[in-house]
Motif scaffolding. Structure first.
Motif, PDB file in Angstrom:
ATOM      1  N   THR A   1      60.750 -96.993 -64.057  1.00  0.00           N
ATOM      2  CA  THR A   1      61.604 -96.040 -64.774  1.00  0.00           C
ATOM      3  C   THR A   1      62.319 -96.739 -65.928  1.00  0.00           C
ATOM      4  O   THR A   1      62.479 -97.963 -65.930  1.00  0.00           O
ATOM      5  CB  THR A   1      62.680 -95.412 -63.865  1.00  0.00           C
ATOM      6  OG1 THR A   1      63.556 -96.440 -63.380  1.00  0.00           O
ATOM      7  CG2 THR A   1      62.068 -94.662 -62.694  1.00  0.00           C
TER       8      THR A   1
ATOM      9  N   GLN B   1      60.821 -95.040 -75.036  1.00  0.00           N
ATOM     10  CA  GLN B   1      61.587 -93.986 -74.352  1.00  0.00           C
ATOM     11  C   GLN B   1      62.213 -92.992 -75.331  1.00  0.00           C
ATOM     12  O   GLN B   1      62.463 -91.836 -74.976  1.00  0.00           O
ATOM     13  CB  GLN B   1      62.670 -94.637 -73.479  1.00  0.00           C
ATOM     14  CG  GLN B   1      63.473 -93.674 -72.613  1.00  0.00           C
ATOM     15  CD  GLN B   1      64.669 -93.089 -73.356  1.00  0.00           C
ATOM     16  OE1 GLN B   1      65.239 -93.725 -74.246  1.00  0.00           O
ATOM     17  NE2 GLN B   1      65.061 -91.878 -72.988  1.00  0.00           N
TER      18      GLN B   1
ATOM     19  N   ASP C   1      59.047 -82.084 -70.149  1.00  0.00           N
ATOM     20  CA  ASP C   1      60.258 -82.727 -69.647  1.00  0.00           C
ATOM     21  C   ASP C   1      60.124 -83.016 -68.153  1.00  0.00           C
ATOM     22  O   ASP C   1      59.661 -82.173 -67.377  1.00  0.00           O
ATOM     23  CB  ASP C   1      61.478 -81.832 -69.884  1.00  0.00           C
ATOM     24  CG  ASP C   1      61.911 -81.826 -71.341  1.00  0.00           C
ATOM     25  OD1 ASP C   1      61.812 -82.875 -71.989  1.00  0.00           O
ATOM     26  OD2 ASP C   1      62.333 -80.753 -71.828  1.00  0.00           O
TER      27      ASP C   1
ATOM     28  N   ALA D   1      55.948 -90.743 -68.612  1.00  0.00           N
ATOM     29  CA  ALA D   1      55.271 -91.255 -69.799  1.00  0.00           C
ATOM     30  C   ALA D   1      54.146 -92.160 -69.321  1.00  0.00           C
ATOM     31  O   ALA D   1      54.123 -92.606 -68.169  1.00  0.00           O
ATOM     32  CB  ALA D   1      56.245 -92.023 -70.673  1.00  0.00           C
TER      33      ALA D   1
ATOM     34  N   THR E   1      66.698 -90.556 -66.098  1.00  0.00           N
ATOM     35  CA  THR E   1      65.696 -91.618 -66.164  1.00  0.00           C
ATOM     36  C   THR E   1      64.354 -91.048 -66.625  1.00  0.00           C
ATOM     37  O   THR E   1      64.033 -89.878 -66.396  1.00  0.00           O
ATOM     38  CB  THR E   1      65.494 -92.286 -64.797  1.00  0.00           C
ATOM     39  OG1 THR E   1      65.123 -91.292 -63.831  1.00  0.00           O
ATOM     40  CG2 THR E   1      66.742 -92.994 -64.338  1.00  0.00           C
ATOM     41  N   GLN E   2      63.581 -91.891 -67.286  1.00  0.00           N
ATOM     42  CA  GLN E   2      62.230 -91.536 -67.710  1.00  0.00           C
ATOM     43  C   GLN E   2      61.229 -92.316 -66.869  1.00  0.00           C
ATOM     44  O   GLN E   2      61.126 -93.535 -66.995  1.00  0.00           O
ATOM     45  CB  GLN E   2      62.015 -91.852 -69.188  1.00  0.00           C
ATOM     46  CG  GLN E   2      60.584 -91.648 -69.681  1.00  0.00           C
ATOM     47  CD  GLN E   2      60.124 -90.221 -69.519  1.00  0.00           C
ATOM     48  OE1 GLN E   2      60.688 -89.313 -70.120  1.00  0.00           O
ATOM     49  NE2 GLN E   2      59.094 -90.005 -68.697  1.00  0.00           N
TER      50      GLN E   2
END
Length: 332
Positions: free
Chosen positions: A12, A63, A94, A98, A267-268
């Motif tokens: 993340t 990011q 969303d 990624a 968080t991504q």
């Protein structure tokens, strides 16, 4: 930290902002995604380390790109480690992960596996490319390699190309936990001055001897003081705090910057992902004539292509590719 908490932070990127001093940043932890990137290849440890550093930087820098955008990082040099290339694909929606992929090209005969890894790149450039999609002109920024590490090159890039003071603290390597196999793990923290500093172009006499900008060439007054303080605090971070498993990223932010009022965002998640396909290979070959393709055809009459990122192997009939390709009844 419990195992469940550790897994929740793995793979993340956590964006944050220090409200009191107009600085933003990201904390990244890569675990399984880094193993997935590196297991596609059989690199020596020196090359693996450089690809790991590049992938970590890409996750932190990428990011900020928007949905469905692509950010690429390229490091090219005249040394034995000729190329490191990474791609970051923004999530399609969303909340979705990624995707990251990476590879390196090197000369196995001349590379010095006992040398400092960065030294094996030689002289060259560090580039960031952003593809915003169809009908949009790609963005490209390039700076010379400088500073002795890929992180230092990225800092130079942001100072030189974006006039944004930026600082990275990274750690990466193979790790082993009790009862588990050895695996790659990486962690990093990135600080960046908010974009309002960008218009403050440096004076000619403030640029360093190498002709490149640095943070001190861009900031002054309170902004410079705040930036220096944040960097001093960042310098106290320990490797185990960056990669875990004992300290959650949110706890680390509070330890380092509690007086600066850190605010965290969603968080991504990131994962390994390659976008190669036979269709894309055919598209890339569509510019060639039948004669050109004949030079690429193997003795058995097939035309092959390998993906440098994931190792996928494609075998095609040369008569069905190129701008003179034969088409079947279904249009293929």
């Amino acid at each position: 930290m419990t195992l469940g908490q550790k897994i929740a932070w793995d793979d993340t990127v956590l964006p944050f902002q220090l409200d009191n001093i107009d600085i933003r940043g990201r904390i990244a932890r890569l675990d399984g995604v880094l193993d997935s990137v590196l297991e596609q290849h059989d690199y020596p440890p020196l090359v693996e380390a450089m690809v790991a550093e590049a992938a970590l930087l890409t996750a932190m820098i990428g990011q900020t790109v928007k949905l469905r955008w692509k950010l690429s990082l390229q490091i090219r040099g005249d040394g034995p480690l000729r190329l490191i290339a990474t791609d970051y694909y923004g999530p399609t929606e969303d909340g979705e992960p990624a995707r990251i992929r990476a590879y390196a090209s090197y000369d196995a005969e001349t590379i010095d596996l006992d040398a400092d890894p960065f030294s094996q790149i030689g002289k060259g450039f560090f580039a960031i490319l952003i593809d915003q999609g169809n009908d949009m002109k790609p963005y490209q920024g390039i700076t010379p390699l400088a500073g002795g590490s890929l992180a230092a090159c990225a800092e130079t890039y942001f100072a030189q190309s974006e006039q944004l003071p930026t600082k990275f603290s990274l750690t990466y390597g193979r790790s082993t936990e009790p009862g588990a196999d050895e695996s790659w793990r990486a962690g990093g923290l990135m600080l960046q001055h908010m974009p309002k500093a960008s218009p403050l172009m440096a004076k000619d006499d403030a640029i360093g001897d190498d002709g490149l900008l640095a943070a001190e060439d861009i900031l002054d007054g309170d902004e410079a003081e705040n930036w220096n303080r944040a960097n001093m605090l960042l310098s106290t971070v320990e490797e185990l705090e960056l990669i875990g498993p004992s300290v959650a990223p949110t706890d680390l932010l509070f330890r380092l910057f509690h007086e600066e009022r850190p605010v965290v965002y969603d968080t991504q998640p990131v994962k390994f992902g390659c976008t190669c396909s036979e269709e894309k290979v055919r598209q890339s070959l569509s510019i060639y004539s039948a004669r050109d393709l004949g030079h690429m055809t193997k003795e058995d009459g097939s035309l092959t292509a390998d993906c440098q990122f994931c190792g996928a192997h494609y075998v095609m009939d040369p008569n069905t590719v190129g701008f003179e390709a034969e088409t079947s009844d279904d249009g293929q």
